[in-house]
Design an enzyme around this catalytic site. Structure first.
Site, mmCIF file in Angstrom:
data_model
loop_
_atom_site.group_PDB
_atom_site.id
_atom_site.type_symbol
_atom_site.label_atom_id
_atom_site.label_comp_id
_atom_site.label_asym_id
_atom_site.label_seq_id
_atom_site.Cartn_x
_atom_site.Cartn_y
_atom_site.Cartn_z
ATOM 1 N N LEU A 83 11.158 16.034 6.492
ATOM 2 C CA LEU A 83 12.160 16.999 6.023
ATOM 3 C C LEU A 83 13.149 16.413 5.010
ATOM 4 C CD1 LEU A 83 13.411 19.834 6.275
ATOM 5 C CD2 LEU A 83 14.825 18.919 8.126
ATOM 6 N N ARG A 113 4.504 24.428 11.572
ATOM 7 C CA ARG A 113 3.541 23.393 11.189
ATOM 8 C C ARG A 113 2.758 23.003 12.448
ATOM 9 N NH1 ARG A 113 5.960 17.880 8.673
ATOM 10 N NH2 ARG A 113 6.894 17.778 10.733
ATOM 11 N N LEU A 147 -2.050 -7.793 6.128
ATOM 12 C CA LEU A 147 -1.991 -8.466 7.439
ATOM 13 C C LEU A 147 -3.363 -8.632 8.082
ATOM 14 C CD1 LEU A 147 1.061 -7.036 9.371
ATOM 15 C CD2 LEU A 147 0.891 -9.147 8.099
ATOM 16 N N SER A 192 7.580 4.442 17.950
ATOM 17 C CA SER A 192 8.099 5.733 17.497
ATOM 18 C C SER A 192 8.286 6.676 18.672
ATOM 19 C CB SER A 192 7.072 6.341 16.527
ATOM 20 O OG SER A 192 7.366 7.685 16.290
ATOM 21 N N LYS A 215 0.359 3.886 17.763
ATOM 22 C CA LYS A 215 1.639 3.305 18.215
ATOM 23 C C LYS A 215 1.570 2.983 19.706
ATOM 24 C CE LYS A 215 3.667 3.026 14.469
ATOM 25 N NZ LYS A 215 4.079 1.747 13.932
ATOM 26 N N TYR A 221 -2.076 8.877 14.545
ATOM 27 C CA TYR A 221 -0.964 7.968 14.223
ATOM 28 C C TYR A 221 -0.199 7.587 15.506
ATOM 29 C CZ TYR A 221 3.829 6.678 13.099
ATOM 30 O OH TYR A 221 5.058 6.048 13.083
ATOM 31 N N SER A 280 0.833 -1.205 0.000
ATOM 32 C CA SER A 280 0.000 0.000 0.000
ATOM 33 C C SER A 280 0.867 1.255 0.000
ATOM 34 C CB SER A 280 -0.948 0.011 1.203
ATOM 35 O OG SER A 280 -0.217 -0.053 2.400
ATOM 36 N N THR A 320 7.303 9.394 18.647
ATOM 37 C CA THR A 320 6.062 10.168 18.675
ATOM 38 C C THR A 320 5.216 9.830 19.909
ATOM 39 O OG1 THR A 320 4.372 11.010 17.171
ATOM 40 C CG2 THR A 320 4.554 8.652 17.306
HETATM 41 P P1 NAD Z 1 6.733 2.486 5.046
HETATM 42 O O1 NAD Z 1 5.393 3.020 4.740
HETATM 43 O O2 NAD Z 1 7.816 2.671 4.054
HETATM 44 O O3 NAD Z 1 6.621 0.922 5.391
HETATM 45 C C1 NAD Z 1 5.474 0.357 5.983
HETATM 46 C C2 NAD Z 1 5.054 -0.803 5.104
HETATM 47 O O4 NAD Z 1 3.884 -1.427 5.660
HETATM 48 C C3 NAD Z 1 4.702 -0.389 3.684
HETATM 49 O O5 NAD Z 1 5.491 -1.151 2.780
HETATM 50 C C4 NAD Z 1 3.208 -0.716 3.531
HETATM 51 O O6 NAD Z 1 2.878 -1.134 2.231
HETATM 52 C C5 NAD Z 1 3.038 -1.806 4.572
HETATM 53 N N1 NAD Z 1 1.685 -1.953 5.129
HETATM 54 C C6 NAD Z 1 0.883 -1.005 5.677
HETATM 55 N N2 NAD Z 1 -0.258 -1.542 6.097
HETATM 56 C C7 NAD Z 1 -0.201 -2.886 5.820
HETATM 57 C C8 NAD Z 1 -1.087 -3.971 5.998
HETATM 58 N N3 NAD Z 1 -2.306 -3.813 6.546
HETATM 59 N N4 NAD Z 1 -0.701 -5.197 5.598
HETATM 60 C C9 NAD Z 1 0.525 -5.374 5.016
HETATM 61 N N5 NAD Z 1 1.398 -4.378 4.814
HETATM 62 C C10 NAD Z 1 1.042 -3.143 5.214
HETATM 63 O O7 NAD Z 1 7.175 3.084 6.456
HETATM 64 P P2 NAD Z 1 8.574 2.992 7.214
HETATM 65 O O8 NAD Z 1 9.115 4.360 7.287
HETATM 66 O O9 NAD Z 1 9.392 1.921 6.659
HETATM 67 O O10 NAD Z 1 8.056 2.616 8.662
HETATM 68 C C11 NAD Z 1 8.031 1.286 9.143
HETATM 69 C C12 NAD Z 1 7.415 1.285 10.527
HETATM 70 O O11 NAD Z 1 8.180 2.119 11.387
HETATM 71 C C13 NAD Z 1 5.985 1.831 10.560
HETATM 72 O O12 NAD Z 1 5.234 1.069 11.476
HETATM 73 C C14 NAD Z 1 6.167 3.242 11.075
HETATM 74 O O13 NAD Z 1 5.017 3.695 11.742
HETATM 75 C C15 NAD Z 1 7.334 3.077 12.009
HETATM 76 N N6 NAD Z 1 8.093 4.325 12.203
HETATM 77 C C16 NAD Z 1 8.558 4.996 11.097
HETATM 78 C C17 NAD Z 1 9.257 6.200 11.282
HETATM 79 C C18 NAD Z 1 9.757 6.965 10.080
HETATM 80 O O14 NAD Z 1 10.074 8.142 10.215
HETATM 81 N N7 NAD Z 1 9.893 6.390 8.907
HETATM 82 C C19 NAD Z 1 9.488 6.690 12.568
HETATM 83 C C20 NAD Z 1 9.029 5.965 13.665
HETATM 84 C C21 NAD Z 1 8.322 4.775 13.465
HETATM 85 C C1 UD1 Z 2 7.224 13.545 12.008
HETATM 86 C C2 UD1 Z 2 5.951 13.225 12.748
HETATM 87 C C3 UD1 Z 2 6.249 12.098 13.744
HETATM 88 C C4 UD1 Z 2 6.811 10.887 13.009
HETATM 89 C C5 UD1 Z 2 8.061 11.335 12.256
HETATM 90 C C6 UD1 Z 2 8.670 10.244 11.440
HETATM 91 C C7 UD1 Z 2 4.654 15.307 12.771
HETATM 92 C C8 UD1 Z 2 4.115 16.409 13.606
HETATM 93 N N1 UD1 Z 2 5.448 14.426 13.406
HETATM 94 O O1 UD1 Z 2 8.178 13.915 12.939
HETATM 95 O O2 UD1 Z 2 5.079 11.734 14.424
HETATM 96 O O3 UD1 Z 2 7.157 9.865 13.932
HETATM 97 O O4 UD1 Z 2 7.708 12.399 11.349
HETATM 98 O O5 UD1 Z 2 7.810 9.846 10.390
HETATM 99 O O6 UD1 Z 2 4.380 15.215 11.577
HETATM 100 N N2 UD1 Z 2 10.285 20.490 8.569
HETATM 101 C C9 UD1 Z 2 10.379 21.626 7.788
HETATM 102 N N3 UD1 Z 2 9.939 21.561 6.500
HETATM 103 C C10 UD1 Z 2 9.423 20.424 5.942
HETATM 104 C C11 UD1 Z 2 9.338 19.259 6.746
HETATM 105 C C12 UD1 Z 2 9.766 19.330 8.058
HETATM 106 O O7 UD1 Z 2 10.834 22.657 8.256
HETATM 107 O O8 UD1 Z 2 9.024 20.440 4.763
HETATM 108 C C13 UD1 Z 2 10.807 20.528 9.950
HETATM 109 C C14 UD1 Z 2 9.783 20.183 11.022
HETATM 110 O O9 UD1 Z 2 9.141 21.333 11.466
HETATM 111 C C15 UD1 Z 2 10.698 19.547 12.090
HETATM 112 C C16 UD1 Z 2 11.819 18.885 11.288
HETATM 113 O O10 UD1 Z 2 11.805 19.525 10.032
HETATM 114 O O11 UD1 Z 2 11.278 20.548 12.897
HETATM 115 C C17 UD1 Z 2 11.606 17.389 11.074
HETATM 116 O O12 UD1 Z 2 10.314 17.172 10.524
HETATM 117 P P1 UD1 Z 2 9.837 15.724 10.026
HETATM 118 O O13 UD1 Z 2 10.877 15.134 9.161
HETATM 119 O O14 UD1 Z 2 8.461 15.871 9.483
HETATM 120 O O15 UD1 Z 2 9.835 14.855 11.351
HETATM 121 P P2 UD1 Z 2 9.089 15.132 12.769
HETATM 122 O O16 UD1 Z 2 8.262 16.352 12.723
HETATM 123 O O17 UD1 Z 2 10.119 15.052 13.829
#
Ligand code: NAD
Ligand code: UD1
Length: 338
Positions: free
Chosen positions: A199, A291, A59, A124, A152, A148, A34, A126
């Site tokens: 970012l 934001r 899943l 996360s 978690k 979101y 997805s 978060t």
């Molecule tokens: P991602 O979207 O690239 O990977 C998540 C994957 O899950 C995707 O490939 C999607 O297709 C799959 N998916 C979603 N719903 C599904 C379902 N019902 N059945 C089967 N597959 C499903 O995201 P990511 O950045 O690789 O993140 C992986 C995990 O880590 C997530 O749970 C996310 O919430 C968590 N996480 C990510 C970040 C981040 O910044 N990337 C930060 C903290 C936590």
């Molecule tokens: C965001 C999510 C957080 C999630 C994390 C990883 C929000 C409020 N929080 O975190 O829950 O776990 O992503 O997926 O969305 N920024 C800019 N310009 C941009 C994008 C971001 O200035 O176009 C700034 C933001 O204000 C922040 C920093 O860059 O200060 C990082 O932002 P981002 O990468 O979105 O991560 P988080 O906000 O930490």
């Protein structure tokens, strides 16, 4: 041992797949694609020279998940699958609660049925919401403030209850800070489907010319240069953290919660400047309003991971930016349309 990676075609899952295979594990991926592409799994095979068993499975489809446990001898599960956009979760909360929670219930039910009780879950930072203090330790109060983040925390609580009801489960809850970067080969990386929210992928798309300028969300924060500060962690360091988490499971750890971060924060302007050095171009940017929902600063206390997992982040900001740029410049359209 076979490790099932749910969401293993995604950004963090695909990188972790590489690290697991390079550590001698066999990887099985289940993903409904997805938010990802099957091409990522093929690229993992290219990097590692190993076959990855791939199931295009949602899943929430419990019988389909049970089929995987029937066909493969799974010893542990790393549960990445989930929806992850904060903004989208505010617009479509039911879709987020439904997908993230139902997927976890279905997975755990299948695991229980097949007596696979070793699980690593992608949580996360978060869950800490707006932290009272930085660096953040694992015992800091949890108070996520968007749907979101609440999914978690709810999943963490479900897994705590599961462990309390049956202590033979071993569960590691990993709270990631801000994953960035890509595999050093440039073959796999982050490929958001729409305009990125985060970012680093946003900066990358400005650098490659797909977007005009970075909007810096607010320059009135109580931080050294007045822009937001985060703990950016290289995705390959994060991947290695999962390899260590599996070792922790094999020590019969019970329930263990751990931050994965570097312990140091960088501001938005520092990230832009580091990326400019990596790509050799000017990144145009404009200061805009804050934001909604953003916090001023957030970084991890990573000492528990160091003590209990023997893990610490090795890559610095230069590599994070250089590898993100290599991925973006080698794949200007990401994995492309299937
Ligand atoms: P991602 O979207 O690239 O990977 C998540 C994957 O899950 C995707 O490939 C999607 O297709 C799959 N998916 C979603 N719903 C599904 C379902 N019902 N059945 C089967 N597959 C499903 O995201 P990511 O950045 O690789 O993140 C992986 C995990 O880590 C997530 O749970 C996310 O919430 C968590 N996480 C990510 C970040 C981040 O910044 N990337 C930060 C903290 C936590
Ligand atoms: C965001 C999510 C957080 C999630 C994390 C990883 C929000 C409020 N929080 O975190 O829950 O776990 O992503 O997926 O969305 N920024 C800019 N310009 C941009 C994008 C971001 O200035 O176009 C700034 C933001 O204000 C922040 C920093 O860059 O200060 C990082 O932002 P981002 O990468 O979105 O991560 P988080 O906000 O930490």
């Amino acid at each position: 041992m076979n490790i099932l990676l749910t969401g293993g075609a995604g950004y963090i899952g695909s990188h972790t797949c590489v690290s697991l295979i390079e550590s001698g594990h066999r990887a099985v991926v289940a993903d409904n694609l997805s938010n990802s592409s099957a091409e990522a799994v093929k690229r993992v095979e290219r990097i590692t020279g190993q076959k990855v068993r791939f199931y295009k499975t949602d899943l929430r489809d419990t019988p389909a998940v049970e089929e995987i446990f029937k066909s493969e001898s799974i010893g542990c599960v790393i549960h990445f699958a989930g929806l992850k956009s904060v903004a989208e979760s505010v617009e479509k909360p039911l879709a987020y609660y439904e997908n993230n929670l139902d997927a976890t219930f279905s997975l755990c039910e299948a695991m229980r049925k097949f007596s696979v009780k070793n699980l690593v879950f992608s949580s996360s930072a978060t869950v800490y919401g707006n932290p009272q203090n930085v660096p953040i330790k694992e015992d800091a109060p949890v108070a996520p403030f968007n749907p979101y983040g609440r999914t978690k925390l709810m999943i963490e609580q479900v897994l705590e209850d599961l462990h309390a009801s049956d202590p033979s489960w071993n569960i590691v809850l990993l709270r990631y800070f801000n994953p960035v970067g890509a595999h050093p080969s440039g073959l796999i990386g982050e490929d958001p489907a729409d305009i990125p929210n985060n970012l680093m992928p946003y900066i990358s798309r400005v650098a490659i010319g797909r977007l005009d300028e970075v909007r810096v969300f607010g320059n009135d924060y109580p931080t050294p240069d007045a822009t937001g500060v985060r703990d950016y962690i290289h995705v390959m360091d994060l991947a290695q953290g999962h390899v260590r988490a599996l070792e922790k499971l094999s020590e019969k750890c019970g329930l263990f919660t751990c931050n994965l971060g570097t312990g140091r924060g960088y501001s938005v302007l520092e990230m832009i400047s580091a990326f400019e050095k990596a790509c050799g171009k000017k990144i145009p940017y404009r200061i805009t309003e804050r934001r909604p929902g953003d916090i001023a600063e957030c970084w991890a206390d990573p000492s528990l991971a160091q003590k209990e997992l023997g893990w610490r982040a090795k890559y610095g900001i230069e590599d994070m930016c250089a590898h993100a740029w290599r991925w973006q410049s080698m794949n200007p359209e990401g994995y492309g349309k299937e």
